[in-house]
Design an enzyme around this catalytic site. Structure first.
Site, mmCIF file in Angstrom:
data_model
loop_
_atom_site.group_PDB
_atom_site.id
_atom_site.type_symbol
_atom_site.label_atom_id
_atom_site.label_comp_id
_atom_site.label_asym_id
_atom_site.label_seq_id
_atom_site.Cartn_x
_atom_site.Cartn_y
_atom_site.Cartn_z
ATOM 1 N N HIS A 1 0.851 -1.191 0.000
ATOM 2 C CA HIS A 1 0.000 0.000 0.000
ATOM 3 C C HIS A 1 0.889 1.243 0.000
ATOM 4 O O HIS A 1 1.701 1.431 0.907
ATOM 5 C CB HIS A 1 -0.912 -0.003 1.215
ATOM 6 N N ASP B 1 -7.669 1.219 2.888
ATOM 7 C CA ASP B 1 -7.277 2.188 3.924
ATOM 8 C C ASP B 1 -8.119 3.455 3.908
ATOM 9 O O ASP B 1 -7.659 4.508 4.329
ATOM 10 C CB ASP B 1 -5.793 2.545 3.737
ATOM 11 N N HIS C 1 -7.405 9.375 -0.523
ATOM 12 C CA HIS C 1 -8.007 9.375 0.812
ATOM 13 C C HIS C 1 -7.184 10.063 1.898
ATOM 14 O O HIS C 1 -7.643 10.129 3.052
ATOM 15 C CB HIS C 1 -8.343 7.933 1.237
#
Length: 1064
Positions: free
Chosen positions: A260, A372, A577
Site C-alpha cells: 500500500h 485504507d 483518501h
C-alpha cells in the site's frame, strides 16, 4: 550413545531458542551472527546533493565528491546520490555476494542505468544481491549508484510519525560494504522463527506447540553456527516437522504480496513516484526469484507515473502481468476517499482506472481494492457493479473505535439493492509479514467461521511503500500445509474470490453504508481543500455540459476531450483518501490547492470557448449567455455586470412546467438597477420567458430593539441584534421552524483534542465542551434594502484571535435563506460549528450521499447510534416529521450531525498534525436553511441544494447571444435528476453523448426524457459506457421512456445524426 532425555522447562527452552536467533544477544556465537560472512568496504564512495528529484541520466552527469560512511546530508526532501565503486575479492568465487547498505533515508539502487532494488532500513531491506553465485568469469569491479531520498518510509515527522515534518532533519549512511551472504543460515533462521511462532501461538495447552518447541530445541542442539556441515541435520529436523500435513478441513489462507503506497500523505506527490519505483522493482526481483509469488497493485495513477518516469521498470511489470504474477487491482485512478467525492467523481475514478488497466494490461479489474479509506458510501455497490466489479476488499473497519464489525466475508448491499461480495482480511491488516502469529490470528479472528473457509492475507510493508521481502515469501512457502496451522498458499484475488463465491450460500448480507467509527474529523479538516473539491466538481460538470451542447450546435467546435481528461485526473488525484480528507502535510495541501486553481483556470477557459461556439455566427454587439446547467426550471436572482465593474441584481424567472437544461441569451450585457426593466428580455426554451421582474420582496425591517426581519412572501426570517435566528416562518402556513425558546444560526466552539490522530479524529468527548459564541448587540445592520434581495449582516468575535462576518440573504422567489460567511480563523485544537434547533421531532434525519440519500438516527439508543455522533453529508440534510421539515443546505461542507432536534453543520477545525497550519487563515462559505411543508422530496429540497451549488451561469460572449433560447433536455419527473451530459469516451470524430440520470427520491418511477438534439440512436450503457445489448431505447416524438427503481443510476448513449448544425 544417544544422550538421555531431559525434562524441559517451557520458558527456558523457549528463550534458549530465541537467543539462538536473536539479532541483539549473543551474536558472537549464535546463528544470526553467521548470516553474513566475510566483508570488505566499498572501493570508493562519492556523493552529490540536490534539492531536485533528478532523473538517473541527469544525476550521473553531476559533480560527485568523495564521501564516507557516517557523513551527514540533507535537509528533508533533498536527495543525495551516491556513486559506489565495488571490487569483489577473488576469494569469494562460488559464493553469494551482497551490497550491505543502511541509511535512514529511502534508497534506490541503480545498475547499468536501470533501478534494481529498493533499500529501506524501516522496510527490512538493507542489502542488495550482487550475485547469487560469483562465477569465475564474472566481473570483479562494478559501479552502482544509490539514490537516497532525505525522508524515511513514513516521511520525516518531528518527534512522532504524524507530526509536521522537520525541515532541518539530516540523514546519514551508516553502512556501505560488500559481504558474503549465507543462504543456508537464512533458511535455518526462517525455520527456527516459524517453530518459535508455532510454539508461542498455539500455547502450552497444545500438543503441536510442544512438538514445535522440542524440534527447535533439538535444532539448537545439533547445529553449530561455526560448522556449516551441521546445518543439513538441522534442516532435516525442520523439514520433518513442516512436512507433517494437516487435514482436509484446514482453513486456507490466500497470501498475496501487497504494498500500500499512499499517493500523498506525510510526503509530497513527487516522492510517491519514487516510492513506487523503490517498492515495485523490489517486487520484480521477488517475482523473478519466486515463480509462485503473486504481487497485487492498485491505483492507475501510480502506474502511469512509473510508465512516464521508469519505462524499463514499467515494461517488466507488464511482462509479469502477462505471466499472472503482477496483478493490477482496484479499478480506480487512485484509492479515493469513500465519503467526500461526488457520485459522478466516483464514477470517473472507475472510468479512468478501468480504461487505463484495459489499455495497459489487457483487462479490467473485477475487484474494488480500498483497504485504507475512512468509510464507504452506500452507493458504492451499485457503482461497482456497473463498472464491471463484483468483489470488494478493505480492512479499515477493523479500526472501529466503538463496535466490532460483525463480518469478514459477506454480501454488501447498496442503496438500490445492488450486491457485491465483500471480504475483510481477518488479520485486520494490509501489511502482514508472514509470521505464524499473523497466520493464526487470521483464523482465530475470522467472524464468519462455518460460513467460509478461505481468507486473504496481504503481506508487505505498506503506507509508505516498501512491500514484501524474500524472508516473508520464504516464511509463507514453508507454511504451505503444516499440521496444526491453516493451509497457506501464494494466491491471487481471483483465486480467493472464486473460492469465496463457490461457498457463499451461508454468507450474511450487510445493507447500507460501511461507516468507519473513527477519523470523522476528516469530513471537516482543511476546509479549503473541501471547497476546492466541490467547486471543481461543479466546474467540470458545467464544462462537459456546455461543450456537449457546443458540439451539437457548432460544426467547427472540437470537444476538449484531452483537456477534460487531464483536469478530471487532477481532480481524482486530489480525491485520494489522505488529500481531500485533509490528513496530509502542508506541502501536499499546497499542491492540492494548486491543482484546484489549475482546474478553475483551465475550466473557465473551456467554458468561455464553449460559450463562444454556442454564439458563433450571431451578428451584433457582445452579449451574455445565460445558462441553466440543471434539469429543472429556476427562478433566481442573478448579479449581472454593469459598466465600471459594478453589478445589478436581476430576478430571472423561468416559466413553464417542464424541467430543462436551458440556454438563454441577453443581447445587451447591461441592466439598469433592479427593479427597473432591463434593456432586453432573456428568453428560454420554446419561446417562454426568463425576465427581470419588479420587486416582490419586502424591505428588511429593522426594529428598535436592533432585530431585523426579512420577508419574501415565502418565508419570514427574524434575526436578533447579534445575528442569531429567533424565528423562521413559512408564510403560507404560518408554521414556525425554530424550536420554542431556542435560537438558530448559533455558532458554537468545542475543544478538539483527539487521542492521537489529530487531523483525522474528533472524539465523542468534544461534545462535553460546547461553548456558544455570543455576539454583541448592535452589530446587526441592514445590508441590501429590498428589491429582489434583502439582507442583513453582522460581525462576531469568535475568540481573541478569530472573527466572523456574515450576510444573511433572502432573495425574491427563493424558498431558503442563505448565510454568506467569512471567517478569519486562528485557533489551536478548536472546532467551530453552527446549530439550528428545529421545531421538529423525528427519530431519524436524512443526509444526501452520492446519487441519493439515507437516514441516520437522531438518538443514541445503541452503541451503533452514538458512534455516529459526527457524520458526513453532501449538499443537504433534512429533519422532517409528518407534514413539515427543516433542511440545512451547504455549498462546500461535509461534516454534520443531527442530535435530537438540533441540526449542526461542522465548519472549521484546527488540528496541528500532520500540518501545523491546517485551516489557519481566511475562509468563505455559504449555508442555507429551508423550511418546508410535506416531505423534503415534494418540497424540492434536493433541487434547492443543487441550485445553491450550481448557480446560473452568465457568460460573456464575443458576439450577440442567440436570439431564441434553446433547451436541450427535459425530464418529466422531478424524482429523476439528469446529473451528467458529456461526450462518450470514443474516438474524437464520433458524435455520441453520454447522459447519466438517477432516481433521487427513493421511488419507482417512469419518466420521459425529451431532447431537442438530432438523435439517431439511443441505447442504455453501463458506467464504463459499454452498450447494453438489450438496452435499445425507441425514440418517440423526440422522447425516450425510462423506468427507474429507487436510487437507480442509468446511463444512456445518444448517437447523434451526422448533421452539420442544429438550428434552434
Amino acid at each position: 550413545m544417544a544422550a538421555a532425555p531431559f525434562l524441559k522447562h517451557w520458558r527456558t527452552t523457549l528463550e534458549r531458542v530465541e537467543k539462538f536467533v536473536s539479532p541483539l544477544y549473543s551474536t558472537d556465537c549464535n546463528l544470526r551472527g553467521r548470516l553474513f560472512g566475510d566483508s570488505c568496504p566499498v572501493a570508493a564512495l562519492s556523493s552529490f546533493l540536490t534539492p531536485e528529484r533528478l532523473s538517473y541520466q541527469e544525476a550521473v552527469q553531476q559533480d560527485f565528491r568523495p564521501a564516507q560512511v557516517g557523513d551527514s546530508f540533507g535537509p528533508t526532501w533533498w536527495t543525495c546520490w551516491f556513486r559506489v565503486e565495488l571490487t569483489i575479492p577473488e576469494a569469494w568465487v562460488g559464493q553469494e555476494v551482497h551490497l550491505r547498505w543502511e541509511s535512514d533515508g529511502e534508497g534506490l539502487v541503480w545498475r547499468d542505468g536501470e533501478p534494481v532494488q529498493g533499500l529501506t532500513k524501516e522496510g527490512d531491506k538493507t542489502s542488495y544481491v550482487l550475485t547469487d553465485r560469483l562465477g569465475e568469469g564474472d566481473p570483479r569491479s562494478l559501479i552502482l549508484y544509490v539514490e537516497v531520498a532525505c525522508n524515511g518510509l513514513l516521511g520525516a515527522g518531528k518527534g512522532t510519525m504524524i507530526a509536521a515534518p522537520d525541515p532541518e532533519k539530516m540523514f546519514q549512511v551508516s553502512r556501505a560494504e560488500l559481504a558474503l551472504f549465507h543462504r543456508d543460515v537464512h533458511k535455518l533462521l526462517v525455520d527456527l522463527e516459524l517453530l518459535l511462532g508455532v510454539a508461542k501461538g498455539l500455547g502450552e495447552d497444545n500438543q503441536r506447540s510442544f512438538q514445535a518447541l522440542y524440534t527447535a530445541n533439538q535444532i539448537v542442539n545439533v547445529c553449530d553456527p561455526a560448522e556449516p556441515e551441521t546445518f543439513p541435520a538441522a534442516q532435516d529436523l525442520a523439514s520433518k516437522f513442516f512436512g507433517q500435513r494437516g487435514g482436509e478441513s484446514q482453513h486456507t489462507i490466500h497470501a498475496m504480496g501487497h504494498c500500500h503506497i499512499d499517493t500523498a500523505w506525510l510526503w509530497p506527490f513527487k516522492e510517491t513516484v519514487r516510492k513506487c519505483a523503490r517498492s515495485w522493482i523490489t517486487a520484480v526481483q521477488l517475482m523473478e526469484r519466486n515463480p509462485e509469488f503473486i504481487f497485487v497493485c492498485s491505483q492507475a495513477q501510480q502506474l502511469e507515473w512509473v510508465r512516464n518516469h521508469y519505462p524499463g521498470l514499467y515494461a517488466r511489470l507488464q511482462e509479469f502481468a502477462c505471466h499472472g504474477q503482477f496483478v493490477p487491482v482496484g479499478g480506480t485512478w487512485v484509492e479515493m476517499d469513500g465519503n467526500i467525492p461526488s457520485g459522478e467523481a466516483m464514477v470517473r475514478q472507475f472510468l479512468q482506472g478501468q480504461n487505463f488497466f484495459l489499455q495497459e494490461f489487457g483487462k479490467m479489474c473485477t475487484e474494488f481494492w480500498l483497504p485504507d479509506t475512512f468509510g464507504y458510501s452506500a452507493q458504492l455497490p451499485q457503482i461497482m457493479r456497473s463498472c464491471g466489479i463484483r468483489h470488494f476488499l478493505t480492512q479499515k473497519l477493523s479500526w472501529n473505535l466503538v463496535n466490532n464489525f460483525p463480518h469478514h466475508t459477506f454480501f454488501w448491499e447498496g442503496l438500490d439493492g445492488s450486491r457485491v461480495l465483500a471480504h475483510f482480511p481477518p488479520g485486520d491488516s494490509y501489511g502482514m509479514e508472514g509470521s505464524v502469529e499473523e497466520v493464526l490470528k487470521t483464523v482465530a479472528k475470522n467472524r464468519d467461521k462455518g460460513r467460509t473457509n478461505h481468507s486473504a492475507f496481504l503481506f508487505g510493508f505498506g503506507d509508505g511503500g516498501g512491500g514484501p521481502t524474500q524472508t516473508m515469501v520464504d516464511r509463507l512457502k514453508r507454511l504451505y500445509n503444516t499440521d496444526g496451522l491453516p493451509r497457506v498458499q501464494l494466491s491471487s484475488p481471483g483465486q480467493l474470490f472464486s473460492m469465496l463465491e463457490s461457498d457463499s450460500e451461508q454468507l450474511c448480507t450487510w445493507v447500507g453504508e460501511l461507516f468507519l467509527e473513527l477519523h470523522n474529523g476528516t469530513y471537516t479538516t482543511h476546509a479549503q481543500i473541501k471547497k476546492g473539491n466541490r467547486e471543481c466538481e461543479r466546474i467540470l460538470h458545467d464544462v462537459e455540459l456546455l461543450s456537449s451542447l457546443a458540439l451539437v450546435r457548432s460544426t467547427p467546435f472540437l470537444y476538449p476531450a484531452a483537456q477534460l481528461q487531464g483536469l478530471w485526473r487532477l481532480l481524482l488525484l486530489n480525491q485520494f483518501h489522505d488529500v481531500v480528507t485533509g490528513s496530509c502535510i502542508q506541502l501536499v495541501a499546497e499542491e492540492a490547492m494548486c491543482h484546484y486553481e489549475d482546474i478553475r483556470s483551465q475550466g473557465n477557459t473551456l467554458l468561455s470557448a464553449a460559450a463562444a461556439a454556442l454564439c458563433a455566427g450571431e451578428p451584433g454587439p457582445e452579449g451574455l449567455l445565460i445558462v441553466n446547467t440543471l434539469p429543472w426550471k429556476r427562478t433566481e436572482v442573478l448579479a449581472l455586470p454593469r459598466p465600471g465593474g459594478a453589478h445589478s441584481l436581476v430576478l430571472i424567472l423561468s416559466t413553464g412546467d417542464s424541467a430543462q437544461h436551458g440556454l438563454c441569451s441577453c443581447s445587451s450585457p447591461h441592466f439598469t438597477a433592479a427593479p427597473a426593466a432591463p434593456a432586453a428580455c432573456v428568453c428560454c426554451a420554446r419561446g417562454e420567458c426568463w425576465r427581470p421582474l419588479p420587486t416582490v420582496s419586502r424591505l428588511p425591517s429593522a426594529k428598535t430593539d436592533g432585530s431585523v426581519t426579512l420577508d419574501n412572501g415565502i418565508i419570514r426570517v427574524k434575526l436578533d441584534p447579534t445575528g442569531r435566528l429567533t424565528s423562521l416562518v413559512l408564510v403560507a402556513s404560518s408554521r414556525e421552524a425554530i424550536a420554542e425558546g431556542a435560537v438558530g444560526n448559533q455558532f458554537v466552539l468545542f475543544d478538539d483534542v483527539p487521542l492521537y490522530w489529530d487531523a483525522w479524529d474528533v472524539m465523542d468527548y468534544h461534545l462535553e465542551t460546547r461553548k456558544p459564541v455570543l455576539g454583541q448587540a448592535g452589530t446587526l445592520a441592514v445590508g441590501t434594502e429590498g428589491g429582489v434581495r434583502g439582507s442583513a449582516w453582522f460581525l462576531l468575535q469568535i475568540s481573541p484571535n478569530s472573527r466572523l462576518s456574515q450576510e444573511v440573504v433572502l432573495d425574491a422567489g427563493c424558498p431558503y435563506v442563505r448565510f454568506h460567511t467569512e471567517v478569519h480563523w486562528h485557533e489551536a485544537h478548536k472546532f467551530l460549528k453552527v446549530e439550528f434547533p428545529a421545531r421538529v421531532r423525528s427519530p431519524q434525519a436524512t443526509y444526501e450521499v452520492q446519487f441519493g440519500h439515507l437516514q441516520r438516527p437522531t438518538h443514541y439508543n445503541t452503541s451503533w447510534d452514538w458512534a455516529r455522533f459526527e457524520v458526513w453529508t453532501h449538499r443537504w440534510m433534512d429533519l422532517s416529521e409528518h407534514g413539515f421539515g427543516l433542511a440545512l443546505l451547504n455549498d462546500c461542507k461535509y461534516g454534520s450531525s443531527v442530535r435530537g432536534n438540533v441540526l449542526s453543520l461542522s465548519l472549521l477545525r484546527a488540528p496541528k498534525a500532520p500540518d501545523a497550519t491546517a485551516d489557519m487563515g481566511r475562509h468563505e462559505f455559504t449555508y442555507a436553511l429551508m423550511p418546508h411543508t410535506g416531505s423534503f422530496q415534494d418540497a424540492g429540497v434536493i433541487q434547492a441544494a443543487y441550485s445553491l451549488n450550481f448557480p446560473l451561469l452568465a457568460l460573456p460572449t464575443p458576439g450577440r447571444a442567440p436570439v431564441s433560447a434553446w433547451s436541450a433536455f427535459t425530464v418529466s419527473s422531478p424524482a429523476v435528476v439528469l446529473e451528467t451530459v458529456k461526450k462518450a469516451e470514443t474516438n474524437p470524430q464520433d458524435h455520441t453523448l453520454v447522459l447519466r440520470l438517477y432516481e433521487a427520491y427513493g421511488s419507482h418511477v417512469d419518466c420521459w426524457l425529451h431532447t431537442s438534439l438530432p438523435v439517431q440512436e439511443a441505447v442504455l450503457c453501463d458506467l464504463l459506457e459499454r452498450r447494453d445489448p438489450a438496452g435499445h431505447l425507441p425514440l418517440r416524438d423526440s422522447r425516450l421512456k425510462l423506468t427507474f427503481s429507487p436510487f437507480q443510476i442509468q446511463s444512456l448513449l445518444l448517437v447523434l445524426q451526422p448533421t452539420p448544425e442544429l438550428s434552434p
